[in-house]
Write a protein that holds these residues in place. Structure first.
Motif, PDB file in Angstrom:
ATOM      1  N   LEU A  66       3.147   4.426   7.631  1.00 25.27           N
ATOM      2  CA  LEU A  66       4.147   5.697   8.274  1.00 25.27           C
ATOM      3  C   LEU A  66       5.525   5.329   8.448  1.00 25.27           C
ATOM      4  O   LEU A  66       6.396   6.218   8.688  1.00 25.27           O
ATOM      5  N   SER A  99      -4.229  13.838  10.458  1.00 24.56           N
ATOM      6  CA  SER A  99      -2.904  13.947  10.913  1.00 24.56           C
ATOM      7  C   SER A  99      -1.964  14.967   9.952  1.00 24.56           C
ATOM      8  O   SER A  99      -2.300  15.342   8.814  1.00 24.56           O
ATOM      9  N   SER A 100      -0.647  15.269  10.448  1.00 20.12           N
ATOM     10  CA  SER A 100       0.180  16.174  10.052  1.00 20.12           C
ATOM     11  C   SER A 100       1.214  15.515   8.975  1.00 20.12           C
ATOM     12  O   SER A 100       1.943  15.945   8.341  1.00 20.12           O
ATOM     13  N   ARG A 101       0.719  14.084   8.834  1.00 19.31           N
ATOM     14  CA  ARG A 101       1.758  13.245   7.914  1.00 19.31           C
ATOM     15  C   ARG A 101       1.962  13.896   6.423  1.00 19.31           C
ATOM     16  O   ARG A 101       1.073  13.837   5.554  1.00 19.31           O
ATOM     17  N   GLU A 102       3.201  14.169   6.350  1.00 15.31           N
ATOM     18  CA  GLU A 102       3.540  14.683   4.952  1.00 15.31           C
ATOM     19  C   GLU A 102       3.393  13.535   4.014  1.00 15.31           C
ATOM     20  O   GLU A 102       3.446  13.433   2.755  1.00 15.31           O
ATOM     21  N   HIS A 103       3.257  12.125   4.387  1.00 11.59           N
ATOM     22  CA  HIS A 103       3.322  10.938   3.693  1.00 11.59           C
ATOM     23  C   HIS A 103       2.190  10.998   2.985  1.00 11.59           C
ATOM     24  O   HIS A 103       2.076  10.323   1.907  1.00 11.59           O
TER      25      HIS A 103
END
Lengths: 468, 161
Positions: free
Chosen positions: B24, B64-68
């Protein structure tokens, strides 16, 4: 028509309808270093400003080291990400609690403790555990980076109206210290599953919820996302109003607001929820997760289940349980209390507030960590750290050979130096036991702070009811 | 849209296995893409081809909210994920950032589609053709606004009527 608390918050934040979806006004936007850089890049590229810098607050928590703060950050990529947030906040006029601020900490710990989080508000952050703030009666949800950019630019978010889900926790816990908020929420997720709350906003209600302190309510709401819900909330009451009084950003007309919250920020009698689930607190005992999602959890008195028995006829659940046991290197039938651990992590936005640390310290009673176990205690914020030190918790932990560290997300998510090595087994007070979550090949067991502290001393899980 | 299938026969594929936390820190999309699905399939990056589809079970992208996560998949060539259901934030990120199409399929399609099958997806007709098996499945249509955001090329390009 009687309305639920969530419906009241939703209706009071509607700006307009667009193509069947609703544009919702956002009262507070919390920003951290990991999910924001591309959003700020987007603003620059399109020559946009931050619409309400005064409603936007930033800190760095995810990738920060939790050892000595006076040393430079060794990992250059992390150092750049931290520097980038500083530059972006300066350029766009956003208040930042940086690594040397007395208010730095995990974004979901500092929001409430600074009085940024308020009842009846809408709160977003580029982090799924934003649901934590729901403990104050806010509609708080996690968003991705595109939506972070959208909120920075417009202070609004386009959404479909979620359904409402009442989770009632009736009765009283049988043991106030050994059975914690963490055990309540893990018990709920174990029963409704990781997608049990999909498409809904949960309102936690009932005697056992009212009984909880604000720190404990945050633990409950924090894990709403682990049940797949959009958000979770709890109606504000006297405890909420006491907690927020006199904090750094608590509004000046606080008493007027309290009067409004008392009468308006509650679910009306007779309001209907789309879905209801009930559990009795007196049936809940300490919980330990054994698998690779938070629903794969057992009572501490149980054994690791057989995949077939866990799946109850569902083939894909059975396969998932088999894979989980393989990853976790556990055999069905093993007593949970026979599982030995290598590491303990007491921290994260789930369980790193003052009460969590006080309760964990209470378990120690002058004993020391098992010589085979490395224990990290990571306060959720600099404020929590200071308050803990004022009452001597740092000394209690250090005397027991528990490491006392600086605030941050730490070992919850494996992106800063605090990680598990391959094959290491950890009793963790965090929120996710996904494969590799705490480091590649690391094995996570989710537990409460008191269960984690007891496991640290024993070297394996114990039923903490016998110790308290 | 046409491409070959990479199938993960499991539910709850979370964002931590789609893109482990340690990556991240990365800012460059192509660098992020090198680590896509590393948590469950370390060979993924070597075998994925541009235009490929992922087929998976329920609650894809939970966590998770990770757009990754959608970024990682899209930048190594994945144009659509076909799953029994999606976690909300992953779905939003995929659509809002125009990274890939999150397509909901039913149990029949999920069972019949195999690894390496060649698919052709027509989102106008809500139809998935399996060219390898000569079968046709339906997909759940996108809602009105989702179709419009997709057609516009993401949330920032979309203008309401």
């Amino acid at each position: 028509m009687p309305q639920t608390l969530f419906e009241k918050v939703w209706n009071s934040h509607k700006v307009t309808e667009i193509d069947g979806r609703t544009l919702i006004y956002i009262d507070r936007h919390l920003v951290h270093e990991v999910t924001s850089p591309q959003a700020f890049d987007g603003l620059r590229l399109n020559k946009r400003k931050v619409r309400r810098p005064d409603l936007t607050f930033a800190t760095m928590d995810h990738n920060v080291p939790t050892n000595n703060r006076s040393l430079p950050i060794v990992d250059q990529i992390s150092a750049i990400q931290i520097k980038t947030l500083e530059t972006n906040c300066k350029e766009f006029g956003i208040e930042l609690f940086d690594l040397h601020s007395p208010y730095q900490g995990i974004v979901h710990v500092i929001g409430p403790e600074l009085g940024i989080t308020l009842p009846g508000t809408t709160i977003v952050c580029g982090d799924s555990h934003t649901s934590t703030h729901g403990a104050f009666g806010a509609f708080a949800l996690g968003i991705g980076t595109s939506d972070v950019e959208h909120v920075l630019a417009t202070q609004c978010l386009v959404m479909d109206k979620p359904k409402t889900f009442e989770i009632r926790v009736d009765g009283k816990r049988k043991h106030r210290h050994a059975i914690t908020a963490k055990d309540i929420i893990l018990s709920i997720i174990k029963r409704i599953g990781t997608a049990g709350g999909t498409g809904t906003v949960i309102e936690y209600r009932g005697e056992a919820i009212s009984d909880l302190s604000m720190d404990e309510r945050m633990t409950i709401c924090n894990m709403s996302i682990e049940a797949g819900a959009r958000a979770g909330l709890i109606a504000p009451d006297a405890k909420t109003f006491d907690y927020l009084k006199g904090r750094k950003y608590t509004p000046k007309n606080y008493d007027e607001l309290v009067d409004f919250w008392k009468t308006d920020m509650v679910t009306d009698n007779g309001a209907k929820f789309d879905k209801v689930f009930t559990i009795n607190a007196s049936d809940i005992v300490p919980q330990v997760s054994w698998g690779t999602n938070p629903a794969m959890t057992s009572d501490v008195t149980d054994t690791v289940p057989h995949p077939s028995e866990y799946a109850n006829g569902n083939k894909s659940e059975e396969d998932a349980a088999k894979k989980a046991l393989e990853y976790m290197d556990l055999k069905p039938g093993t007593q949970i209390t026979d599982i030995k651990i290598d590491r303990v992590f007491i921290g994260s936005c789930t369980n790193a507030r003052l009460q969590d640390l006080i309760e964990a310290a209470d378990v120690i009673h002058g004993r020391k960590a098992s010589p085979n176990v490395r224990v990290m205690v990571v306060p959720g914020s600099q404020q929590v750290k200071k308050q803990a030190e004022e009452i001597g918790l740092d000394k209690i932990f250090q005397d027991a050979n528990f490491e006392w560290r600086e605030s941050g997300c730490s070992m919850c998510l494996g992106m800063n130096p605090d990680i598990l090595s391959r094959g290491e087994r950890c009793a963790s007070t965090s929120n996710r036991n996904f494969e590799g979550r705490q480091g590649t090949g690391g094995r996570t067991h989710l537990v409460s702070p008191v269960m984690a502290a007891a496991a640290a001393i024993a070297g394996h899980f114990v039923d903490v009811r016998e110790w308290l | 849209m046409a491409g070959k299938v990479i199938k993960y026969e499991r539910d709850n594929i979370d964002t931590d296995v789609i893109l482990p936390g340690t990556y991240l820190k990365l800012h460059d999309y192509d660098e992020i893409a090198k680590h896509a699905t590393e948590g469950i399939d370390p060979n993924f990056h070597a075998r994925v081809k541009k235009g490929d589809f992922i087929v998976a079970g329920k609650n894809f992208g939970c966590g998770s909210s990770r757009e990754h996560a959608p970024i990682a998949l899209s930048h190594c060539g994945i144009t659509a994920v076909l799953a029994l259901s999606f976690a909300r934030i992953f779905y939003r990120n995929a659509v809002d950032g125009a990274f890939l199409l999150p397509i909901e399929i039913d149990e029949t399609a999920y069972k019949k589609i195999s690894e390496n099958d060649q698919l052709e997806i027509n989102t106008q007709k809500n139809e998935i053709k399996n060219l390898t098996k000569n079968e046709v499945y339906s997909m759940k249509p996108f809602s009105d606004i989702i179709s419009k955001i997709i057609a516009a090329g993401g949330l920032f390009k979309y203008k309401p009527d």
